[in-house]
Scaffold this motif. Structure first.
Motif, PDB file in Angstrom:
ATOM      1  N   LEU A 162       0.828  -1.204   0.000  1.00 43.04           N
ATOM      2  CA  LEU A 162       0.000   0.000   0.000  1.00 43.04           C
ATOM      3  C   LEU A 162       0.866   1.259   0.000  1.00 43.04           C
ATOM      4  CD1 LEU A 162      -2.776   1.261   0.075  1.00 43.04           C
ATOM      5  CD2 LEU A 162      -2.774   0.989   2.562  1.00 43.04           C
ATOM      6  N   LYS A 163       1.998   1.220   0.681  1.00 44.55           N
ATOM      7  CA  LYS A 163       2.908   2.367   0.676  1.00 44.55           C
ATOM      8  C   LYS A 163       3.411   2.651  -0.733  1.00 44.55           C
ATOM      9  CE  LYS A 163       4.687   1.730   5.369  1.00 44.55           C
ATOM     10  NZ  LYS A 163       5.850   1.342   6.160  1.00 44.55           N
ATOM     11  N   VAL A 164       3.843   1.585  -1.403  1.00 43.74           N
ATOM     12  CA  VAL A 164       4.391   1.745  -2.760  1.00 43.74           C
ATOM     13  C   VAL A 164       3.308   2.213  -3.722  1.00 43.74           C
ATOM     14  CG1 VAL A 164       5.407   0.494  -4.706  1.00 43.74           C
ATOM     15  CG2 VAL A 164       6.231   0.057  -2.384  1.00 43.74           C
TER      16      VAL A 164
ATOM     17  N   VAL B 194      -4.850   5.486  -2.393  1.00 44.71           N
ATOM     18  CA  VAL B 194      -4.913   6.208  -1.125  1.00 44.71           C
ATOM     19  C   VAL B 194      -6.242   5.939  -0.411  1.00 44.71           C
ATOM     20  CG1 VAL B 194      -5.874   8.402  -1.886  1.00 44.71           C
ATOM     21  CG2 VAL B 194      -4.165   8.355  -0.083  1.00 44.71           C
ATOM     22  N   TRP B 195      -7.234   5.511  -1.138  1.00 45.54           N
ATOM     23  CA  TRP B 195      -8.546   5.244  -0.556  1.00 45.54           C
ATOM     24  C   TRP B 195      -8.521   4.035   0.388  1.00 45.54           C
ATOM     25  CZ3 TRP B 195     -11.213   9.400  -1.172  1.00 45.54           C
ATOM     26  CH2 TRP B 195     -10.970  10.196  -2.286  1.00 45.54           C
ATOM     27  N   PHE B 196      -7.509   3.178   0.227  1.00 44.80           N
ATOM     28  CA  PHE B 196      -7.382   2.039   1.135  1.00 44.80           C
ATOM     29  C   PHE B 196      -7.056   2.483   2.560  1.00 44.80           C
ATOM     30  CE2 PHE B 196      -6.799  -0.216  -2.883  1.00 44.80           C
ATOM     31  CZ  PHE B 196      -7.604  -1.328  -2.669  1.00 44.80           C
ATOM     32  N   LEU B 197      -6.568   3.727   2.696  1.00 43.86           N
ATOM     33  CA  LEU B 197      -6.281   4.235   4.040  1.00 43.86           C
ATOM     34  C   LEU B 197      -7.549   4.557   4.818  1.00 43.86           C
ATOM     35  CD1 LEU B 197      -3.262   6.562   3.245  1.00 43.86           C
ATOM     36  CD2 LEU B 197      -3.220   4.341   4.389  1.00 43.86           C
ATOM     37  N   LEU B 198      -8.689   4.530   4.150  1.00 38.52           N
ATOM     38  CA  LEU B 198      -9.953   4.797   4.831  1.00 38.52           C
ATOM     39  C   LEU B 198     -10.484   3.548   5.549  1.00 38.52           C
ATOM     40  CD1 LEU B 198     -11.751   7.064   2.224  1.00 38.52           C
ATOM     41  CD2 LEU B 198     -10.618   7.738   4.348  1.00 38.52           C
ATOM     42  N   ARG B 199      -9.793   2.421   5.393  1.00 31.69           N
ATOM     43  CA  ARG B 199     -10.225   1.207   6.096  1.00 31.69           C
ATOM     44  C   ARG B 199     -10.096   1.403   7.602  1.00 31.69           C
ATOM     45  NH1 ARG B 199      -6.806  -3.479   3.375  1.00 31.69           N
ATOM     46  NH2 ARG B 199      -5.225  -1.923   3.759  1.00 31.69           N
ATOM     47  N   ARG B 200     -10.876   0.653   8.316  1.00 29.94           N
ATOM     48  CA  ARG B 200     -10.897   0.758   9.766  1.00 29.94           C
ATOM     49  C   ARG B 200      -9.516   0.408  10.348  1.00 29.94           C
ATOM     50  NH1 ARG B 200     -14.401  -3.550  12.575  1.00 29.94           N
ATOM     51  NH2 ARG B 200     -12.801  -4.680  11.475  1.00 29.94           N
ATOM     52  N   GLY B 201      -9.069   1.198  11.284  1.00 31.16           N
ATOM     53  CA  GLY B 201      -7.824   0.919  11.983  1.00 31.16           C
ATOM     54  C   GLY B 201      -6.679   1.850  11.625  1.00 31.16           C
TER      55      GLY B 201
ATOM     56  N   SER C 271      -4.699   5.278  11.275  1.00 30.42           N
ATOM     57  CA  SER C 271      -4.752   6.491  12.100  1.00 30.42           C
ATOM     58  C   SER C 271      -4.958   7.736  11.232  1.00 30.42           C
ATOM     59  CB  SER C 271      -3.457   6.643  12.899  1.00 30.42           C
ATOM     60  OG  SER C 271      -2.389   6.928  12.021  1.00 30.42           O
ATOM     61  N   LEU C 272      -5.283   8.814  11.888  1.00 35.54           N
ATOM     62  CA  LEU C 272      -5.471  10.104  11.208  1.00 35.54           C
ATOM     63  C   LEU C 272      -4.159  10.558  10.584  1.00 35.54           C
ATOM     64  CD1 LEU C 272      -7.389  12.468  10.621  1.00 35.54           C
ATOM     65  CD2 LEU C 272      -6.604  13.485  12.763  1.00 35.54           C
ATOM     66  N   LYS C 273      -3.051  10.303  11.240  1.00 36.60           N
ATOM     67  CA  LYS C 273      -1.740  10.685  10.721  1.00 36.60           C
ATOM     68  C   LYS C 273      -1.459   9.971   9.393  1.00 36.60           C
ATOM     69  CE  LYS C 273       3.110  10.206  11.988  1.00 36.60           C
ATOM     70  NZ  LYS C 273       4.017   9.707  13.026  1.00 36.60           N
ATOM     71  N   GLN C 274      -1.751   8.674   9.325  1.00 37.15           N
ATOM     72  CA  GLN C 274      -1.539   7.916   8.085  1.00 37.15           C
ATOM     73  C   GLN C 274      -2.431   8.459   6.971  1.00 37.15           C
ATOM     74  OE1 GLN C 274      -2.495   4.024   9.548  1.00 37.15           O
ATOM     75  NE2 GLN C 274      -0.402   3.591  10.234  1.00 37.15           N
ATOM     76  N   ARG C 275      -3.662   8.762   7.306  1.00 34.66           N
ATOM     77  CA  ARG C 275      -4.593   9.290   6.294  1.00 34.66           C
ATOM     78  C   ARG C 275      -4.153  10.672   5.804  1.00 34.66           C
ATOM     79  NH1 ARG C 275      -9.880   7.244   9.609  1.00 34.66           N
ATOM     80  NH2 ARG C 275      -9.622   5.058   9.052  1.00 34.66           N
ATOM     81  N   LEU C 276      -3.670  11.513   6.714  1.00 31.39           N
ATOM     82  CA  LEU C 276      -3.208  12.849   6.307  1.00 31.39           C
ATOM     83  C   LEU C 276      -2.000  12.762   5.376  1.00 31.39           C
ATOM     84  CD1 LEU C 276      -3.618  14.983   9.560  1.00 31.39           C
ATOM     85  CD2 LEU C 276      -4.940  15.122   7.448  1.00 31.39           C
ATOM     86  N   PHE C 277      -1.072  11.854   5.676  1.00 30.89           N
ATOM     87  CA  PHE C 277       0.067  11.681   4.768  1.00 30.89           C
ATOM     88  C   PHE C 277      -0.397  11.232   3.390  1.00 30.89           C
ATOM     89  CE2 PHE C 277       3.093  11.303   8.444  1.00 30.89           C
ATOM     90  CZ  PHE C 277       3.955  12.286   8.010  1.00 30.89           C
ATOM     91  N   GLY C 278      -1.276  10.234   3.331  1.00 25.92           N
ATOM     92  CA  GLY C 278      -1.736   9.701   2.044  1.00 25.92           C
ATOM     93  C   GLY C 278      -2.510  10.728   1.238  1.00 25.92           C
ATOM     94  N   PHE C 279      -3.507  11.350   1.869  1.00 30.36           N
ATOM     95  CA  PHE C 279      -4.322  12.311   1.140  1.00 30.36           C
ATOM     96  C   PHE C 279      -3.563  13.620   0.906  1.00 30.36           C
ATOM     97  CE2 PHE C 279      -7.647   9.406   2.456  1.00 30.36           C
ATOM     98  CZ  PHE C 279      -8.411   9.340   1.306  1.00 30.36           C
TER      99      PHE C 279
END
Length: 160
Positions: A112-114, A124-131, A133-141
């Motif tokens: 997913l990182k790659v 990046v939409w896979f970061l919306l899965r449950r679990g 964090s907000l920090k991971q979502r902010l980096f992706g989006f």
């Protein structure tokens, strides 16, 4: 073992029989087997309805079934064993997942990182899965927004 003749019906029966299997006459005399003592608490009679009863004929003895030993393995169908193994495997997988999310944050997998770096519009939409964090979502989006901003401000080539 030789067969003997019943004194009443003259048919052949076993010398070990206590009564004739054909007429129900009790065996007496030299061919009568030894009487076996039976415990009084374990006897029960078998009834065949309202047939006339010959009091000279002894009642049938039904031995009580012994309880199954706890040491003997329980026989079960193969499907039940397979189902239990699958449930145990699923429980083990869930335990591993729970251990990896000790702080409640799901780790971002390597694929997913790659893919979020190379094609953020799709992955990046896979970061919306449950679990996650907000920090991971902010980096992706944030990465997705930065790429969209770069494409938007890029100069357009002059028409040819």
């Amino acid at each position: 073992m030789a067969l003997i003749e019943c004194y009443e019906c003259k048919r052949s029966i076993s010398p070990e029989a206590m009564t004739c299997i054909h007429c129900g006459a009790p065996m007496t005399g030299k061919h009568a087997p030894l009487q076996v003592s039976r415990p009084a608490t374990a006897t029960s009679t078998i009834s065949f309805g309202s047939l006339p009863r010959n009091k000279a004929v002894t009642d049938a003895f039904v031995a009580e079934a012994a309880p199954a030993s706890a040491l003997e393995p329980k026989v079960m169908p193969a499907a039940a064993g397979r189902r239990r193994r699958q449930q145990a495997e699923q429980a083990a997988e869930q335990a591993v997942e729970q251990q990896s999310y000790v702080d409640g944050v799901r780790p971002v997998e390597g694929w997913l990182k790659v893919m979020a770096f190379l094609m953020p519009m799709m992955f990046v939409w896979f970061l919306l899965r449950r679990g996650h964090s907000l920090k991971q979502r902010l980096f992706g989006f944030g990465w997705l927004a930065l790429l969209i901003f770069c494409v938007a401000i890029a100069p357009t080539p002059p028409p040819v």
